[in-house]
Enzyme design. Structure first.
Site: not given
Ligand code: L34
Length: 295
Positions: A52, A96, A119
């Site tokens: 982020k 988060q 959020d």
């Molecule tokens: N407050 N908590 C708050 N807001 C959120 O919106 C989240 N979330 C979830 C967990 N807790 C939170 C997220 O941001 C899940 N989440 C999230 C955000 C980004 C990714 C996955 C979950 C993401 O970028 N995923 C990538 C892979 C990342 C990696 O390789 O580590 C993807 O391609 O799916």
């Protein structure tokens, strides 16, 4: 069969935002500022918050990360939130999740200023969404709507099955997809851990959205030919041989289900990157509202 490229759509959205930021800055305004609050050292949470931050910087936002030990008290965390509410240099922030067990998440969410709640978890924003009023939409549901829109997947009159009823994904999506508007008008079923005969429901669904956190749960014998699959599951499973020690899989057995799908999102590279892009989109909105600009 089309693989929905969330990474590509996310980067289009980020480029659109980058241009808007540059235009604002060239008029002498300060850039938008997003703060992330992280409690504890969960490696996945660290990774998400870091992405982020880096995505913020890439499009010209400023950002800060407030990191606290997992033993921070609820009262201390609430005072951090109150300070962020007061800080006029912070347009938007997120706390988060998940938080450690000794902290009441709902109490923290309720303390967030709804105008900075990018959020979209505060009940005021959830209530506005329910009423069909402008609000910050939770980033993952918002990202899924955007993928459906940009891939021109029809929702009107379609049977959408959402598996998972969480406050951050399943529940808001069920409302948004059923609303009377473009990109809505679906007939929505919400399934969850107590649902009986899930397969009977999933075999009827035109669109299946999984958001329950069960690695590789949805198999091809549970879906009909031509189904649209949106996988919002992000499950870390141990992978000792990899550098970070875990690997991500969705709630869908992708290799197995893709044969029958007309559209399918991969994990990673599907919904995850959209969550980040829509968080930035919401931050832009918070900024324009507070600066009195038009979006
Ligand atoms: N407050 N908590 C708050 N807001 C959120 O919106 C989240 N979330 C979830 C967990 N807790 C939170 C997220 O941001 C899940 N989440 C999230 C955000 C980004 C990714 C996955 C979950 C993401 O970028 N995923 C990538 C892979 C990342 C990696 O390789 O580590 C993807 O391609 O799916």
């Amino acid at each position: 069969m089309t693989i929905i490229d969330g990474k590509k759509v996310a980067s289009e959205i980020k480029n659109e935002l980058k241009q808007k930021v540059a235009a604002a800055v060239s008029k002498g305004l300060r850039p938008p500022h997003l703060t992330a609050v992280l409690v504890g050292n969960d490696p996945a949470s660290w990774a998400y918050v870091k992405s982020k931050e880096s995505a913020s910087h890439k499009i010209g936002f400023t950002s800060s990360l407030l990191h606290f030990d997992e033993h921070i008290s609820e009262a201390e965390l609430l005072s951090v939130v109150h300070e962020l509410n007061r800080d006029t240099n912070v347009d938007a922030y997120i706390v988060q999740l998940p938080l450690p067990k000794h902290i009441d998440e709902q109490k923290v969410i309720l303390a967030v200023n709804p105008l900075k709640d990018v959020d979209g978890f505060h009940p005021l924003n959830l209530g506005k969404m329910l009423a069909g009023l402008p609000a910050f939409l939770p980033a993952t549901p918002y990202g899924i709507l955007e993928l459906i829109k940009r891939y021109q997947i029809p929702t009107q009159g379609k049977h959408v099955l959402i598996i998972g009823r969480s406050l951050i994904v399943g529940r808001p999506l069920s409302i948004l997809l059923g609303q009377k508007r473009q990109g809505g008008n679906a007939t929505v079923t919400v399934a969850h851990s107590k649902t009986q005969n899930l397969k009977q429901l999933s075999l009827q669904a035109d669109i299946i959205i999984t958001a329950m956190g069960k690695p590789l749960f949805l198999k091809s014998d549970m879906v009909k030919n031509g189904v649209v699959i949106i996988d919002a599951g992000i499950n870390s499973i141990d992978a000792p041989q990899t550098q970070r020690g875990y690997r991500l899989v969705g709630d869908v057995d992708f290799e197995n289900v893709r044969q029958k799908a007309s559209y399918i999102t991969p994990v990673p590279g599907g919904v995850g990157p959209m969550t980040i892009a829509m968080l930035l989109q919401n931050t832009w909105k918070a900024y324009t509202l507070q600066q009195g600009l038009s979006e």
